[in-house]
Design a protein around this motif. Sequence first.
Motif, PDB file in Angstrom:
ATOM      1  N   GLU A   1       0.833  -1.080   0.183  1.00  0.00           N
ATOM      2  CA  GLU A   1       0.003   0.023   0.024  1.00  0.00           C
ATOM      3  C   GLU A   1       0.745   1.283  -0.023  1.00  0.00           C
ATOM      4  O   GLU A   1       2.131   1.191   0.631  1.00  0.00           O
ATOM      5  CB  GLU A   1      -0.926  -0.149   1.180  1.00  0.00           C
ATOM      6  CG  GLU A   1      -1.979  -0.865   1.035  1.00  0.00           C
ATOM      7  CD  GLU A   1      -3.056  -0.843   0.320  1.00  0.00           C
ATOM      8  OE1 GLU A   1      -3.116   0.379  -0.123  1.00  0.00           O
ATOM      9  OE2 GLU A   1      -3.962  -1.412   0.136  1.00  0.00           O
ATOM     10  N   PRO A   2       0.432   2.454  -0.587  1.00  0.00           N
ATOM     11  CA  PRO A   2      -1.053   2.584  -1.055  1.00  0.00           C
ATOM     12  C   PRO A   2      -1.106   2.141  -2.571  1.00  0.00           C
ATOM     13  O   PRO A   2      -1.972   2.163  -3.203  1.00  0.00           O
ATOM     14  CB  PRO A   2      -1.114   4.149  -0.973  1.00  0.00           C
ATOM     15  CG  PRO A   2       0.242   4.589  -1.142  1.00  0.00           C
ATOM     16  CD  PRO A   2       1.311   3.430  -0.573  1.00  0.00           C
TER      17      PRO A   2
ATOM     18  N   ARG B   1      -4.290   4.507   2.731  1.00  0.00           N
ATOM     19  CA  ARG B   1      -3.549   4.221   4.037  1.00  0.00           C
ATOM     20  C   ARG B   1      -2.748   5.339   4.567  1.00  0.00           C
ATOM     21  O   ARG B   1      -2.224   6.052   3.491  1.00  0.00           O
ATOM     22  CB  ARG B   1      -2.780   3.052   3.649  1.00  0.00           C
ATOM     23  CG  ARG B   1      -1.896   2.604   4.991  1.00  0.00           C
ATOM     24  CD  ARG B   1      -1.517   1.189   4.901  1.00  0.00           C
ATOM     25  NE  ARG B   1      -2.346   0.365   4.878  1.00  0.00           N
ATOM     26  CZ  ARG B   1      -2.358  -0.915   4.955  1.00  0.00           C
ATOM     27  NH1 ARG B   1      -1.200  -1.803   4.801  1.00  0.00           N
ATOM     28  NH2 ARG B   1      -3.580  -1.615   5.285  1.00  0.00           N
TER      29      ARG B   1
ATOM     30  N   ARG C   1     -10.406  -2.898   0.566  1.00  0.00           N
ATOM     31  CA  ARG C   1      -9.989  -2.639   1.897  1.00  0.00           C
ATOM     32  C   ARG C   1      -8.841  -3.519   2.224  1.00  0.00           C
ATOM     33  O   ARG C   1      -8.937  -4.751   1.898  1.00  0.00           O
ATOM     34  CB  ARG C   1     -11.214  -3.063   2.608  1.00  0.00           C
ATOM     35  CG  ARG C   1     -10.865  -3.022   4.275  1.00  0.00           C
ATOM     36  CD  ARG C   1     -12.137  -3.425   5.155  1.00  0.00           C
ATOM     37  NE  ARG C   1     -13.420  -2.720   4.751  1.00  0.00           N
ATOM     38  CZ  ARG C   1     -14.699  -3.180   4.664  1.00  0.00           C
ATOM     39  NH1 ARG C   1     -14.617  -4.308   4.967  1.00  0.00           N
ATOM     40  NH2 ARG C   1     -15.597  -2.528   4.329  1.00  0.00           N
ATOM     41  N   PRO C   2      -7.674  -3.114   2.916  1.00  0.00           N
ATOM     42  CA  PRO C   2      -6.580  -3.867   3.223  1.00  0.00           C
ATOM     43  C   PRO C   2      -7.243  -5.040   4.003  1.00  0.00           C
ATOM     44  O   PRO C   2      -8.221  -4.913   4.883  1.00  0.00           O
ATOM     45  CB  PRO C   2      -5.798  -3.192   4.108  1.00  0.00           C
ATOM     46  CG  PRO C   2      -6.022  -1.899   3.659  1.00  0.00           C
ATOM     47  CD  PRO C   2      -7.587  -1.790   3.318  1.00  0.00           C
TER      48      PRO C   2
ATOM     49  N   GLY D   1      -0.135   3.874   9.301  1.00  0.00           N
ATOM     50  CA  GLY D   1      -0.631   2.641   8.936  1.00  0.00           C
ATOM     51  C   GLY D   1      -2.194   1.974   9.027  1.00  0.00           C
ATOM     52  O   GLY D   1      -2.494   1.062   8.334  1.00  0.00           O
ATOM     53  N   GLU D   2      -3.007   3.049   9.601  1.00  0.00           N
ATOM     54  CA  GLU D   2      -4.330   2.836   9.514  1.00  0.00           C
ATOM     55  C   GLU D   2      -4.870   3.414   8.226  1.00  0.00           C
ATOM     56  O   GLU D   2      -4.210   4.086   7.309  1.00  0.00           O
ATOM     57  CB  GLU D   2      -5.022   3.554  10.820  1.00  0.00           C
ATOM     58  CG  GLU D   2      -4.491   2.896  11.943  1.00  0.00           C
ATOM     59  CD  GLU D   2      -5.339   3.567  13.171  1.00  0.00           C
ATOM     60  OE1 GLU D   2      -5.871   2.509  13.933  1.00  0.00           O
ATOM     61  OE2 GLU D   2      -5.617   4.632  13.101  1.00  0.00           O
ATOM     62  N   ASP D   3      -6.137   3.152   7.926  1.00  0.00           N
ATOM     63  CA  ASP D   3      -6.890   3.535   6.876  1.00  0.00           C
ATOM     64  C   ASP D   3      -8.082   4.388   6.959  1.00  0.00           C
ATOM     65  O   ASP D   3      -8.786   4.228   7.924  1.00  0.00           O
ATOM     66  CB  ASP D   3      -7.528   2.203   5.926  1.00  0.00           C
ATOM     67  CG  ASP D   3      -6.372   1.286   5.630  1.00  0.00           C
ATOM     68  OD1 ASP D   3      -5.410   1.635   4.932  1.00  0.00           O
ATOM     69  OD2 ASP D   3      -6.225   0.133   6.452  1.00  0.00           O
TER      70      ASP D   3
ATOM     71  N   THR E   1       0.175   7.492   6.066  1.00  0.00           N
ATOM     72  CA  THR E   1       1.579   7.310   6.250  1.00  0.00           C
ATOM     73  C   THR E   1       1.973   8.216   7.370  1.00  0.00           C
ATOM     74  O   THR E   1       1.144   9.154   8.281  1.00  0.00           O
ATOM     75  CB  THR E   1       2.493   7.727   5.010  1.00  0.00           C
ATOM     76  OG1 THR E   1       2.072   9.386   4.891  1.00  0.00           O
ATOM     77  CG2 THR E   1       1.911   7.123   3.780  1.00  0.00           C
TER      78      THR E   1
END
Length: 283
Positions: A16-17, A184, A163-164, A261-263, A186
Amino acid sequence: MSSLHGAPTRGLVVDEPWISMILSGAKTWEMRSRPTSLRGRIALIRKRSGLVVGTAELVDCLAPLDADAMAATADRHGIDPGWQPDALAAGWVIPWVLRDARALAAPVPYRHPLGAVGWVVLDQSATEAIAGRVPLPLAAVGTARDRHADASASATSVAEIVRPAGPPARPLPAIGAGESGVVRLTGGNIRNGHVYLRAVRYLLPDDVIGGPNAEAAAPSLLTVTFEPGPTITTDVAGDKMILRQRGPVREFFRAAGAREGEDVVVQRTGPYSLRIALLRVAR
């Protein structure tokens, strides 16, 4: 690289991304440090997920880019100007040309061979599962959803497709069945108060994208609702593909407790309106 009903037998691991950008159609050049002679339909594997999430046709491998060529082709490789010097220094300068990227209706698990880094030879069960989950281009998914709006509650959204991988997500507040995508975060996003929107470029009207500074603002504005957070009107700084107003983004990050690291889900709620909310998975 295809065998069973055209299903790919090799998968390319993409982080990602970039993989979400490929699946959304925002990125058609995957930048690598080495050339490849492989051609044909390949599987797309989200790095560290253990899942095949889509497929694409690998149709060409081009000559290495210099700084000028990389800057001139950002609409194809999707690397923001601020990241391009790092990409050049790391040797990520060889475009692998992709077309017809398609997200699978549901991700397919596979066995990752020990030591495999870029390419993975897929096991037969994964190849058979991919063949049984006919992927559709994201544009076709969106068209079908629009055509059957009354049945949208049961339709698969773009956010669900890209979605991851992870545990089932909690429902997002007031995020419905509108066209959407996932970005995502950074460390630079968190520190500087912005979200890179290149991966969800397809959600943005052309006339809300302006130049690098306020003097070159776009002729039209977006209404952006952060959940939790404020509602603002702003345009997009086209050089970095971020919302020009950063203060409200910082406020959203603080209120949501956003971390690297979250989305976030970016949803188009109208021709010139977006909602942005954190995508949190159950712990």
